[in-house]
Structures are given as C-alpha cells and as structure tokens.
Enzyme design. Structure first.
Site, PDB file in Angstrom:
ATOM      1  N   ARG A 247      13.908  -7.972  11.563  1.00 32.42           N
ATOM      2  CA  ARG A 247      13.072  -7.526  12.535  1.00 32.42           C
ATOM      3  C   ARG A 247      12.457  -8.842  13.390  1.00 32.42           C
ATOM      4  O   ARG A 247      12.162  -9.885  12.820  1.00 32.42           O
ATOM      5  CB  ARG A 247      11.652  -6.715  12.196  1.00 32.42           C
ATOM      6  CG  ARG A 247      12.477  -5.322  11.626  1.00 32.42           C
ATOM      7  CD  ARG A 247      11.256  -4.543  10.980  1.00 32.42           C
ATOM      8  NE  ARG A 247       9.926  -4.930  11.753  1.00 32.42           N
ATOM      9  CZ  ARG A 247       8.798  -3.969  11.498  1.00 32.42           C
ATOM     10  NH1 ARG A 247       8.885  -2.975  10.738  1.00 32.42           N
ATOM     11  NH2 ARG A 247       7.811  -4.222  12.421  1.00 32.42           N
TER      12      ARG A 247
ATOM     13  N   ARG B  73      12.329 -10.620   4.458  1.00 33.50           N
ATOM     14  CA  ARG B  73      13.144  -9.508   4.270  1.00 33.50           C
ATOM     15  C   ARG B  73      14.249  -9.260   5.435  1.00 33.50           C
ATOM     16  O   ARG B  73      14.126  -9.758   6.587  1.00 33.50           O
ATOM     17  CB  ARG B  73      11.875  -8.241   4.553  1.00 33.50           C
ATOM     18  CG  ARG B  73      10.933  -7.747   3.719  1.00 33.50           C
ATOM     19  CD  ARG B  73      10.451  -6.488   4.301  1.00 33.50           C
ATOM     20  NE  ARG B  73       9.841  -6.556   5.601  1.00 33.50           N
ATOM     21  CZ  ARG B  73       8.662  -5.963   5.927  1.00 33.50           C
ATOM     22  NH1 ARG B  73       7.644  -5.226   4.978  1.00 33.50           N
ATOM     23  NH2 ARG B  73       8.109  -6.051   6.949  1.00 33.50           N
TER      24      ARG B  73
ATOM     25  N   ARG C  40      -1.176 -11.232  12.802  1.00 30.37           N
ATOM     26  CA  ARG C  40      -1.636 -10.023  12.094  1.00 30.37           C
ATOM     27  C   ARG C  40      -2.678 -10.098  10.767  1.00 30.37           C
ATOM     28  O   ARG C  40      -3.582  -9.403  10.835  1.00 30.37           O
ATOM     29  CB  ARG C  40      -0.180  -9.156  11.560  1.00 30.37           C
ATOM     30  CG  ARG C  40       0.434  -8.377  12.764  1.00 30.37           C
ATOM     31  CD  ARG C  40       1.840  -8.210  12.487  1.00 30.37           C
ATOM     32  NE  ARG C  40       1.966  -7.183  11.225  1.00 30.37           N
ATOM     33  CZ  ARG C  40       3.495  -7.126  10.560  1.00 30.37           C
ATOM     34  NH1 ARG C  40       4.316  -7.707  11.098  1.00 30.37           N
ATOM     35  NH2 ARG C  40       3.490  -6.194   9.618  1.00 30.37           N
TER      36      ARG C  40
ATOM     37  N   LYS D 190       0.972  -1.167  -0.074  1.00 35.12           N
ATOM     38  CA  LYS D 190      -0.229   0.131  -0.172  1.00 35.12           C
ATOM     39  C   LYS D 190       0.940   1.293   0.008  1.00 35.12           C
ATOM     40  O   LYS D 190       0.585   2.223  -0.539  1.00 35.12           O
ATOM     41  CB  LYS D 190      -1.002   0.282   1.195  1.00 35.12           C
ATOM     42  CG  LYS D 190      -2.069  -0.890   1.228  1.00 35.12           C
ATOM     43  CD  LYS D 190      -2.845  -0.667   2.277  1.00 35.12           C
ATOM     44  CE  LYS D 190      -2.587  -0.565   3.718  1.00 35.12           C
ATOM     45  NZ  LYS D 190      -1.873  -1.978   4.132  1.00 35.12           N
TER      46      LYS D 190
ATOM     47  N   ARG E 288      -9.993   0.882   9.619  1.00 34.36           N
ATOM     48  CA  ARG E 288      -9.570  -0.627   9.730  1.00 34.36           C
ATOM     49  C   ARG E 288     -11.018  -1.347  10.159  1.00 34.36           C
ATOM     50  O   ARG E 288     -10.887  -2.581  10.487  1.00 34.36           O
ATOM     51  CB  ARG E 288      -8.720  -0.611  10.809  1.00 34.36           C
ATOM     52  CG  ARG E 288      -7.332  -0.122  10.460  1.00 34.36           C
ATOM     53  CD  ARG E 288      -6.381  -0.503  11.574  1.00 34.36           C
ATOM     54  NE  ARG E 288      -5.167   0.277  11.143  1.00 34.36           N
ATOM     55  CZ  ARG E 288      -4.149  -0.029  10.643  1.00 34.36           C
ATOM     56  NH1 ARG E 288      -4.001  -1.370   9.980  1.00 34.36           N
ATOM     57  NH2 ARG E 288      -2.852   0.685  10.509  1.00 34.36           N
TER      58      ARG E 288
END
Ligand SMILES: [Zn+2]
Length: 210
Positions: free
Chosen positions: A155, A123, A166, A14, A89
C-alpha cells in the site's frame, strides 16, 4: 456491566484483539465504520444524513456518529454493553459517549512508535492469493508464495513518513482521551508488544477484574 473501549494507535492490533476478546465477553464490537455501513445499508434516517456528508467528501460530524451509537446501543445484543474499537478519538467524543453509555473499562494497547512503523511498513500482500506477509515477521516461504502466482503488493500509504504522520495525529488527538479516562480511574494500559496470545490474556485479566 457497561461498555469497554479498546484503545491504541493504528497498527497496535486492536482489530485482532477485539475479535479474540468478544469470543470471551460476548459483547459485540462496535466501530464507527461498521455502524455507518450498516446504517447506509438499512437506509435509516441517520444513515441517509451521514451519506450526505460522505457524498460531499466531508467528515461525518460527531452528533451524527453519536446518534448512530445511540441506535446501536438499543439493539438486543448490546443490552450488556458493547466493545468500542477506534472510538472515541477525541475528548469531546469521549464526553459525549459518557453521557449515553456507562463505560466499564478502557483498555489501552501500548506499542512504541518505532515498532508500529516497523509493523506497518514491512507489510505486503500477495496479489495472487491475498495472503498478507511481513518482511521480518512473516517472510515469504522459500522466497515466494505457495499459491504460485506471487506478485508483491504494497500500500502506498504504508510508508514511514505517512505512518509517522498518522501517529503524530493519534498522539495529539487521542492521548488526551486516555488522560480523560485515567482521571476517572478507568484506564488500563496493556503492553502491546509480544505474542498475540499473551496480549489477549493480559486484556482478559483486566476485564475479569473490573
Ligand atoms: Zn499468493
């Protein structure tokens, strides 16, 4: 005109697409995080109120966020509408937003959960220079970073269990938002898998026709 909502799961791209689209539409990108930071920096009344919740470790309530949005929509650059990124949301947030601004289109960037997991868990960042790499899609050239100071940084919350949790929250809370706008004929689904340029072109094609 009216505002646009850019919609999709975490990791759908996004942010990248929002940057590219605003170069064409000229409508400023509005995210709740940016609005909160701006209101705090400006020391506005609603910013101070939001700060009290954040200092207490609490979520900023919807009515405070909505007042931030009302203020943001009064700014000169928002006269022809804005592009919401990451908001609303929930369905109550969507209903509240409908009451304060006209929504022209809702663009849903659709990416299967397994693809999101692969994107996020692959990542890593070079601590030496900050370049972001990916195990599959953007591997280290010749096994190390050209900056010469390569140190791998991942991370802790980019692991599969956290990403799936999530995504579960996203599906549970946010999919009803898609249904809300679908009922108004405003929802446009875009395939978010593929080349970033092709996805931008698909989104712009939708926006030209609404
Ligand atoms: Zn590096």
């Amino acid at each position: 005109m009216g505002s646009i909502i850019l919609f999709g799961p975490p990791g759908a791209g996004k942010g990248t697409q929002a940057q590219r689209i605003l170069e064409h539409t000229g409508q400023p990108q509005v995210s709740t995080g940016d609005m909160l930071r701006a209101a705090l920096a400006a020391g506005t009344e609603v910013g101070e109120e939001a700060k009290r919740y954040m200092d207490a470790g609490a979520l900023v309530p919807d009515d405070v966020i909505l007042r931030l949005i009302v203020d943001r929509l009064k700014e000169d650059d928002a006269a022809a509408g804005v592009m919401f990124d990451g908001f609303p949301r929930t369905t109550p947030q969507a209903r509240a937003l409908d009451a304060i601004t006209e929504i022209r289109a809702v663009v849903s960037i659709e990416v299967p959960d397994d693809d999101i997991v692969e994107r996020i868990t692959g990542r890593f960042t070079c601590r030496g220079c900050g370049t972001v790499y990916h195990d599959v899609h953007l591997p280290l050239p010749e096994g190390s970073c050209p900056c010469g100071a390569f140190e791998e940084l991942r991370r802790a919350d980019d692991n599969e269990a956290t990403v799936r949790a999530r995504l579960a929250t996203y599906h549970q809370q946010t999919q009803p938002v898609a249904t809300h706008y679908e009922a108004q004929g405003l929802l446009h689904r875009i395939n978010g898998v593929g080349h970033v340029d092709a996805i931008t072109a698909d989104i712009l094609a939708v926006l030209r026709n609404v």
